[in-house]
Design an enzyme around this catalytic site. Structure first.
Site, PDB file in Angstrom:
ATOM      1  N   HIS A 273       0.836  -1.198   0.000  1.00  0.00           N
ATOM      2  CA  HIS A 273       0.000   0.000   0.000  1.00  0.00           C
ATOM      3  C   HIS A 273       0.875   1.253   0.000  1.00  0.00           C
ATOM      4  CE1 HIS A 273      -3.221  -2.768   1.229  1.00  0.00           C
ATOM      5  NE2 HIS A 273      -4.055  -1.826   0.815  1.00  0.00           N
TER       6      HIS A 273
ATOM      7  N   LYS B 140      -0.516   4.714   4.656  1.00  0.00           N
ATOM      8  CA  LYS B 140      -1.351   3.751   5.390  1.00  0.00           C
ATOM      9  C   LYS B 140      -0.740   3.476   6.761  1.00  0.00           C
ATOM     10  CE  LYS B 140      -3.824  -0.640   4.923  1.00  0.00           C
ATOM     11  NZ  LYS B 140      -5.099  -0.019   5.338  1.00  0.00           N
TER      12      LYS B 140
END
Length: 267
Positions: A155, A159
């Site tokens: 990600h 995040k």
């Protein structure tokens, strides 16, 4: 018209959700909420999402717009979501929850709230990811204990939780299919002299870099062959459209804690 509110409306996901709501037939954004101290409170939600003026001002207080919506979409932070959950439970409002990073005790609070209001809670609202969950259940049952299982996810740098909620959900599906307890068999990263791999374990590896929206791969590795089930998201709109689809599906549903598999009829 299904009256939808978005919380965290000034954030990246919030803006995408606003756009998805406005694009969905039969749905309309009727409330947008963000932090009380946000300098954007009062701004038009449509303009924040680069859609042009839609006449919905950004509010800093969920209670003040309680009469304006039927269902609240929340992709924020566990602490924020739980406060919103308590409010919606008391007010009788439906919820779509895409927040990740809940503890086991916090998830229990979602289940308790589901006794009073309809909720769709999912680690990932992508149709493709939820199809992958169905495939993972089948793959695990067929391949059984003859493979090593590893889950990798990547990600963007912003995040804050790891592994991702989606990766953990994938692990739960695989573990349940094999009759294993994920809490007991999960291995999060490896370093140093780890010894030979225990086939009963399910490994997790996490990458955080750049602007990756979300990549997930589950590897089933046997001697002589490998099976990989992969999903790659290229836009947050994938998740937003799924959340709006869930909000529309929830209309008229009885109180309960549902997931995206229910929405898609995959159970």
């Amino acid at each position: 018209m299904r009256r939808i509110a978005v919380v965290g409306a000034a954030g990246r996901m919030g803006k995408t959700l606003i756009e998805a709501v406005q694009q969905a037939p039969g749905a309309g954004l009727t409330a947008a909420i963000d932090r009380p101290d946000s300098t954007l409170v009062g701004a038009d939600a449509g303009e924040l999402a680069a859609l042009g003026r839609i006449g919905v001002p950004l509010s800093g207080d969920l209670a003040k717009v309680a009469d304006e919506f039927d269902v609240l979409i929340d992709f924020t932070h566990p602490s924020v979501t739980l406060k919103n959950l308590a409010f919606c439970r008391k007010a009788g409002k439906a919820m779509i929850i895409g927040t990740t990073g809940f503890s086991a005790e916090e998830k229990q609070r979602l289940e308790e709230a589901g006794k009073d209001i309809p909720i769709v809670f999912a680690a990932n609202f992508s149709v493709g990811v939820n199809l992958c969950l169905k495939l993972l259940d089948t793959a695990a049952r067929v391949l059984g204990d003859e493979v090593d299982i590893e889950i990798t996810e990547a990600h963007h740098r912003h995040k804050v939780d790891a592994p991702s909620g989606t990766a953990l959900r994938m692990g739960e599906v695989v573990a349940n299919a094999l009759g294993r307890d994920l809490e007991k068999v999960a291995v999060y990263g490896r370093e140093g002299q780890t010894g030979a791999r225990d086939r009963q374990t399910i490994g997790f590896a996490t990458l955080r870099a750049g602007d990756i929206v979300g990549d997930h791969t589950v590897l089933f590795a046997a001697d002589g062959e490998r099976v990989e089930i992969t999903h790659k998201a290229s836009s947050r709109m994938t998740f937003a459209k799924g959340a709006v689809r869930a909000a529309m599906w929830l209309d008229g549903k009885a109180p309960g804690l549902y997931d995206m598999q229910d929405v898609l009829g995959l159970h």
